[in-house]
Design an enzyme around this catalytic site. Sequence first.
Site, PDB file in Angstrom:
ATOM      1  N   HIS A 121      40.020  48.455  42.529  1.00 43.64           N
ATOM      2  CA  HIS A 121      39.660  48.091  41.155  1.00 43.64           C
ATOM      3  C   HIS A 121      38.994  49.293  40.485  1.00 43.64           C
ATOM      4  CE1 HIS A 121      37.714  46.133  37.788  1.00 43.64           C
ATOM      5  NE2 HIS A 121      38.557  45.129  37.965  1.00 43.64           N
ATOM      6  N   GLU A 123      36.532  49.547  38.639  1.00 45.53           N
ATOM      7  CA  GLU A 123      35.068  49.581  38.735  1.00 45.53           C
ATOM      8  C   GLU A 123      34.633  50.174  40.070  1.00 45.53           C
ATOM      9  OE1 GLU A 123      34.388  45.492  37.675  1.00 45.53           O
ATOM     10  OE2 GLU A 123      34.962  45.958  35.608  1.00 45.53           O
ATOM     11  N   GLU A 190      46.002  47.582  35.452  1.00 43.86           N
ATOM     12  CA  GLU A 190      44.803  47.305  34.671  1.00 43.86           C
ATOM     13  C   GLU A 190      44.367  48.570  33.938  1.00 43.86           C
ATOM     14  OE1 GLU A 190      42.636  43.634  36.231  1.00 43.86           O
ATOM     15  OE2 GLU A 190      41.779  45.343  37.245  1.00 43.86           O
ATOM     16  N   SER A 235      41.291  42.257  29.714  1.00 43.24           N
ATOM     17  CA  SER A 235      41.027  41.357  28.578  1.00 43.24           C
ATOM     18  C   SER A 235      42.155  40.349  28.362  1.00 43.24           C
ATOM     19  CB  SER A 235      40.757  42.158  27.295  1.00 43.24           C
ATOM     20  OG  SER A 235      39.617  42.981  27.475  1.00 43.24           O
ATOM     21  N   GLY A 256      39.398  38.804  34.485  1.00 39.53           N
ATOM     22  CA  GLY A 256      37.969  38.935  34.744  1.00 39.53           C
ATOM     23  C   GLY A 256      37.192  37.907  33.937  1.00 39.53           C
ATOM     24  N   GLY A 257      36.644  38.355  32.807  1.00 36.99           N
ATOM     25  CA  GLY A 257      35.759  37.512  31.995  1.00 36.99           C
ATOM     26  C   GLY A 257      36.306  36.117  31.698  1.00 36.99           C
TER      27      GLY A 257
END
Length: 279
Positions: A121, A123, A190, A235, A256-257
């Site tokens: 990922h 991050e 991503e 997103s 994700g969110g």
Amino acid sequence: MEQSIESYIKNLVRDVIGQNLGGLELQCDRQTYVIANWKMNKDLNETAEFFQKINSSHDVSVVICPPTQLLYPTQLFIKQSGKPIGLGGQNVHWADKGAYTGETSGSMLTDVGSEYVIIGHSERRQYSFEDDELVNKKVQQALKSGLTPIICIGETLGQKSAMQTEQVLSKQIIGALKDIDTAHFILAYEPVWAIGTGQSATAELAQETHAYIRSILRQLMGQKAEGISILYGGSANERNAAEYSAMPDIDGVLVGGASLNAHVFDVIINAFAKGEQNS
Ligand code: PEP
């Protein structure tokens, strides 16, 4: 590296089936996934609440990747719910076991019911300095442990602006798949500029990029590339999911969110369930 008999047999069956069905995969639907990456969010109560609300769908492979400490209770909540939901980790260490404080091994993930693991990922590439070589070692460990790796790739805004997207993605794919001779993995495109920013890639841009990714996979593994699910992440939400689901090379989303709210996540799942029924 030694392999357990169970994971050896699992990988062998996958490889043999993948090879024998190679020609057929051109006509077969690729598996559609809607995968939740909860990152460092949710506690036990919030997780219990999520599983009381989620509906899920039999038409799509739904996978929840909670933080490590919630893997075991999440497995229990999934069982209790009776819903067709898979479990995944957000990271795995490359070694079998040993003095690696704070890390989680592949067998620890499978021990608590995980079948998938997110690897590479952005991050982790950014905050834990994971490079393509480490990503490759983790992919090898995941496969050896009987896990399906969800390999994340994507360009930064700077790389996009410098028109380096294809170069970056091909390097990441080739690096992640070095010495991997199975098609038993999921790829998640991503774009880093789209993650958590609300600036999602348009469905057209994502489709174009996924088609490029599949062309690289074809060069690496021939016909088997047709059977690999390529997910979009960045997103993705309840408003844009239907557009992604309509694209031929977008085989699902890594969310994700928008995966933290069960109702919102259900809307995304349904968008892909409908997409699959229509295809
Ligand atoms: C992610 O981090 O994998 C992701 C897709 O996040 P978000 O949906 O919040 O952009």
